[in-house]
Design an enzyme around this catalytic site. Structure first.
Site: not given
Ligand SMILES: Cc1cc2nc3c(=O)[nH]c(=O)nc-3n(C[C@H](O)[C@H](O)[C@H](O)COP(=O)(O)O)c2cc1C
Length: 411
Positions: A160, A183, A284, A308
């Site tokens: 990230s 981002y 994404k 997300h």
């Molecule tokens: C705690 C947390 C932080 C996340 N931070 C980012 C991030 O910084 N950048 C991003 O593109 N997606 C982020 N995501 C989304 C994840 O990349 C992903 O799309 C998502 O967790 C998938 O769903 P799931 O948690 O149900 O497996 C985050 C998800 C969580 C749970």
């Protein structure tokens, strides 16, 4: 923990806090519903105590329960939160559960081929570690523990922008450059500086996340924050709960650390990115045929179908249901990754059957991280891989390539 409090007391207290904060309470219909929820929860909690080490976890939800008791309340809320009343979060799971597998018999599954290829690089499984920010909030070793686990089990890791450990250190722990998730910064120079840094670190792929450009309404996070009585100013900015400055953002002009800085972003942004990097670009957060068509037209290299994990916009639509129209439009011209709600090997099969090249998970490995650090992440990845292999054998699918729309159905 006060000296008189036992581990069970703490778990009970945390559970009641969780319940008080949970939209479940409202949706369960007040106190009567609450009793029902507790009745359902109670037998599981007896088993919770059986999971004292990573290898005792039987599925990723076992890791979730341990993480819930170990990760600080507000930080656990950050992992769990979706948006609004959690409708999209819930639908991600519900839609996957509606799909069944069509099991074929008398197929030779004595050898399995779970390999997938992404941009010319072969991976032993289609399971990807999704980008997630602030991982040191879940375990002291944060992204480094995740990187070591991804290395030990040979999974693609995506890092990230708001990582709590710099990309150079993570790459070293991973043993090879990760994919870098971007981002947008409020200023183009800041964005370009981040991209250049990821190029210099050797990251072969830039994953531009676009589903937070409109902001997000994370009520569950807010509720968890309210019941967390620790002094957040010890780590966060004094007097507030804003994130500490992230290593990748140090020295850059300040501004929101998440995607909401990209509110003005259009497809023109991709052209500008192309001017500063030769990395492959994956977008994404695309969930429609129209955007898939635009992605093809703008020379994007890959699409990551994602909402997300239900924590961006509350559109209510599961990604597994958005995937077919995207896959149909792309028609094999670029790899497609899907995530959001995938929790079992059978879920991975459903994603591939609906057109994904690979499937990413977020919370499952974060639960592992919060529960047991590197070992927990390894265990989450191991569980999902074992389940994938077992289920492929069980339904007579000897290879990832043999999966397709014929592998699944919906009633
Ligand atoms: C705690 C947390 C932080 C996340 N931070 C980012 C991030 O910084 N950048 C991003 O593109 N997606 C982020 N995501 C989304 C994840 O990349 C992903 O799309 C998502 O967790 C998938 O769903 P799931 O948690 O149900 O497996 C985050 C998800 C969580 C749970």
């Amino acid at each position: 923990m006060p000296p008189t409090e036992t581990r069970t007391d703490v778990r009970r207290r945390d559970f009641l806090r969780w319940l008080a904060a949970s939209p479940l309470l409202a949706s369960a219909g007040g106190l009567a519903g609450l009793e029902q929820v507790i009745a359902q929860e109670a037998p599981r909690r007896v088993f919770d105590d059986l999971v004292q080490s990573a290898d005792e976890a039987l599925d990723v939800f076992d890791l979730q329960r341990v993480a819930a008791s170990k990760v600080p309340t507000a930080h656990y809320g950050y992992i769990m939160t979706g948006v609004d009343g959690e409708e999209t979060y819930a639908n991600n799971r519900a839609a996957l559960e509606r799909i069944y597998l069509r099991a074929r018999r008398l197929v030779d599954v004595s050898t399995l081929d779970t390999r997938v290829s992404l941009f010319g690089r072969e991976w032993p499984t289609p399971l990807i570690v999704a980008p997630a920010g602030s991982q040191r909030a879940f375990h002291a070793e944060g992204e480094l523990a995740t990187a070591r686990a991804a290395r030990a089990r040979t999974h693609l890791q995506t890092l990230s922008t708001v990582t709590s450990t710099a990309v150079e250190e993570v790459n070293e722990a991973r043993g090879e450059p990760v994919w870098y998730q971007l981002y947008a910064r409020p200023d183009w120079e800041g964005t370009a500086a981040l991209v250049r840094r990821s190029v210099e670190a050797g990251c072969p792929v830039l994953v531009l996340t676009v589903d937070l450009n409109g902001g997000s309404n994370r009520l569950t996070l807010e509720r968890y924050e309210r019941v967390d009585d620790r002094n957040c100013a010890n780590c966060h900015t004094p007097g507030g709960r804003a994130d500490p400055v992230k290593p990748m953002l140090r020295g850059l002009p300040s501004g929101p650390a998440d995607g909401s800085a990209g509110a003005a972003m259009t497809w023109d942004f991709i052209r500008r990115l192309r001017d500063v990097t030769d990395q492959k670009i994956v977008v994404k957060g695309l969930v429609t045929r129209e955007d898939a068509e635009l992605a093809v037209r703008h020379g994007i290299d890959g699409i990551w179908v994602s909402n997300h994990g239900g924590r961006a916009e509350g559109d209510g639509r599961a990604t597994i249901d958005a995937l077919p129209e995207v896959a149909d439009e792309v028609a094999g011209r670029m790899p497609i990754i899907v995530d959001s709600g995938f929790r079992r090997g059978s879920d991975l099969i459903k994603g591939i059957a609906r057109g994904a090249t690979a499937v990413a998970v977020g919370r499952p490995y974060l639960w592992g991280l919060g529960a047991f650090g590197q070992e927990g992440v390894e265990r989450a990845l191991e569980i999902l891989t074992n389940e994938l292999e077992l289920t492929m054998r069980a339904i007579g699918a000897p290879s990832v390539a043999s999966l397709g729309p014929h592998s699944i159905g919906v009633d």
